[in-house]
Scaffold this active site. Sequence first.
Site, mmCIF file in Angstrom:
data_model
loop_
_atom_site.group_PDB
_atom_site.id
_atom_site.type_symbol
_atom_site.label_atom_id
_atom_site.label_comp_id
_atom_site.label_asym_id
_atom_site.label_seq_id
_atom_site.Cartn_x
_atom_site.Cartn_y
_atom_site.Cartn_z
ATOM 1 N N HIS A 36 0.845 -1.191 0.000
ATOM 2 C CA HIS A 36 0.000 0.000 0.000
ATOM 3 C C HIS A 36 0.880 1.240 0.000
ATOM 4 C CE1 HIS A 36 -3.322 -2.650 1.052
ATOM 5 N NE2 HIS A 36 -2.666 -3.036 2.134
ATOM 6 N N ASP A 258 2.439 -7.154 2.439
ATOM 7 C CA ASP A 258 1.411 -6.346 3.097
ATOM 8 C C ASP A 258 2.007 -5.065 3.680
ATOM 9 O OD1 ASP A 258 -1.218 -5.716 3.889
ATOM 10 O OD2 ASP A 258 -0.957 -6.615 5.857
#
Length: 314
Positions: A36, A258
């Site tokens: 992200h 992640d």
Amino acid sequence: MSSNPTLDAKARTVLGVTHSPVNAHVPPGACDCHVHIFGPFDKYPLAADRVFTPGLSTTDELLALHRALGIERAVVVQASPQGTDNRCVTDALATLEAAGHASRGVAVLAPDIDTAGLRALHRAGVRGARVNLQSYGQTNPDVARQALARTAAQVADLGWHVQIYTTLPVVAALADALAACTVPVVIDHFALASAVHGVAQPGFRALLDVIRAGNVYVKLSAPYRLTTWEDGRPPSAAREVARALIDTRVDRMLWGTDWPHSGAWPGRPRELATSEPLHPIDDGLQLNAFCDWVDVRERQAILVDNAARLYDFA
């Protein structure tokens, strides 16, 4: 032997976390399929209905992490606080590509997005659409089934996949819909199976069956999420679950960090007014755990070949 023997500790420190040297060969073209980028929030405002405010993470920091790990490709995923405004993702893809870091994106789609909007996302490098149930605490299989069908219909003409973030019980309840979906489906983070309860836990056999059918991929990402805070969340604890998934369909496995590791902290309410602290996860340790689970052929398939096929890397 580390795949990055010349990197010192300073070069491996990103967002205040020092990442362990990688002790196995990372093949060329390896892809981190789940990262992200957050902020700056004055340029990329967060959704008003978000459940938390993440800490900042930049493309420069991602590039530094991937240099340390020996990763050459990335998939930037729209996170729940970003809502359906995908500009942060698409701008990140342009920046990463300009830096020579091949990248693809996974967007979150507004129900009323039109064909022009979808094609603009495709040109920007988006190749999937995410259905995020877990971040909102949504565990109703009927809601999940409807969201899966709606999103698959939106992306079918583009050759994209649907990525779904939910729990193992919801995945088990949706097994028929996942297998019959008109587009490939990617399940985040091991379907949040428990490393403690292993392969005998309820719903896990249904997950294996739907993977075996061939339409479903699983991200072997964030293995620390499969363990408890009390046991220190070691990524190595996910070995049994990971091997069962890999042995079922190695060609349907993906890997990801992640990064930058947002998420709830035990005993603390979610933060909206200020950014929550990111979790200090050692991504070198995560990659080492993965490399310990697989042989050289499997490592090539999961880190390179499967990702190249699904995300349309040249």
